[in-house]
Design an enzyme around this catalytic site. Sequence first.
Site, PDB file in Angstrom:
ATOM      1  CG  ASP A  23      53.351 -27.139 156.684  1.00  0.00           C
ATOM      2  OD1 ASP A  23      54.167 -26.820 155.719  1.00  0.00           O
ATOM      3  OD2 ASP A  23      52.703 -26.238 157.635  1.00  0.00           O
ATOM      4  CG  ASN A  81      56.589 -31.631 142.929  1.00  0.00           C
ATOM      5  OD1 ASN A  81      56.749 -30.896 142.163  1.00  0.00           O
ATOM      6  ND2 ASN A  81      55.532 -31.876 143.667  1.00  0.00           N
ATOM      7  CB  SER A 126      59.745 -21.674 139.239  1.00  0.00           C
ATOM      8  OG  SER A 126      58.772 -20.718 138.650  1.00  0.00           O
ATOM      9  CE1 TYR A 145      57.274 -21.739 143.339  1.00  0.00           C
ATOM     10  CE2 TYR A 145      57.105 -20.359 141.258  1.00  0.00           C
ATOM     11  CZ  TYR A 145      57.073 -21.772 141.842  1.00  0.00           C
ATOM     12  OH  TYR A 145      57.284 -22.783 141.202  1.00  0.00           O
ATOM     13  CE  LYS A 149      60.086 -23.540 143.667  1.00  0.00           C
ATOM     14  NZ  LYS A 149      60.269 -25.136 144.099  1.00  0.00           N
TER      15      LYS A 149
END
Length: 292
Positions: free
Chosen positions: A79, A106, A159, A172, A176
Site C-alpha cells: 500500500d 504509476n 493526469s 486527485y 497530481k
Amino acid sequence: MTTQSISIPEPQSFDSLLSLKGRCAVVTGGSRGLGEAIVRRLAQAGASIVLTGRGRDALQRVESQLTSTGGQALGVQADLGSLKDSQKVISQALERFGRVDILVNNAAVFPPCLFLEMTEEVWDHTVDTDLKGAYFLAQFAAKAMITTGRGGRIINLLSTDAFRPTGTLSAYGAAKLGLWSATQAMAKELAEHRILVNALTPGATITEERLAKMKDGTFGADEIPEGAVKTREKMQAVMKTGAFAQMLTALMPLGRPGWPDEIAKAVLFLASDMASYISGANLIVDGAQTLR
C-alpha cells in the site's frame, strides 16, 4: 567547465537505444491495466521488474507470466500510502536484483467526489497515495540510485485532470498537480547524481477493466465515497445519457481514447537512452485531448 574539457561522445548504436538490459525497474500499480502494460514493455526491453499492487493473486499472475518467458520479475504486495511499504519495495528490489535504475510512479487512487461533498478521509487517502506515497518512494529510490552511482530515471505519471479539472476529481487533480511541482524540484536536485526525473501525463485511457465497467454501467460506481449522494447522481446521469462514451469518442480529436500500450511505449522512451538529455519535462500523451 571550459570548452577544452568537453568531449562529445560517439552516438550509440541504434539497436541499443531502447535496451534496458542489466537495469532494474520498479513499477507501482503494475499488476493490472496501464501499470501492467508498462511492466510488459520494460520487461521486453530487458529490464528486471519489481511490480507492486495490493492484490496478491494479480501480482503472482503477472510475475509468473514474465518469468515463464525468461524474464526476471518480483511482485511486492504494498500500500503505497504507507512509507513503511514504500521502503519495503525498494529494500526487496535491492535484495533481489542489487540495484534500482528506474522508478515508474504509476499507482494512484481517484475516487470521484464533488468539492462540496469532499471529506477529510477521502482527501487524505487520495493525497497519501497519489502525492505523499509517490514523493517518498521516489526519495527512497533516488537514495538507492545515488548509492550505486549509476544514475537513474524517475517517471511520475500525472493526469490531465491536474491541468484541466473535470469537477469530480478535485483531490486527485490537486495531488497530481503537486506531484508535477515535486517532479520539477527532484529534477533540479538530482541532476548532479545523473538521475533524470520526468512526468508523463496520459489522456483518457481505456483498459480492459474500465471497458467492462462501461459496458455494464458500473464505471466509477465502486470508487464513489459513501455519502457522496450528489456525486453519485451526477455520475449516473453522465453514464445514462451516454455523455461519457461520447467524450471518449466523438469529442476526442483522434476519435478514440488512448490504449494502455501507447502510454507504456512513452514510458519506455523516457526510461531508455533515447531520453538521455530529458529531465524536468512533462510528456503529454493524450492524442491532443487537452487541446479540445
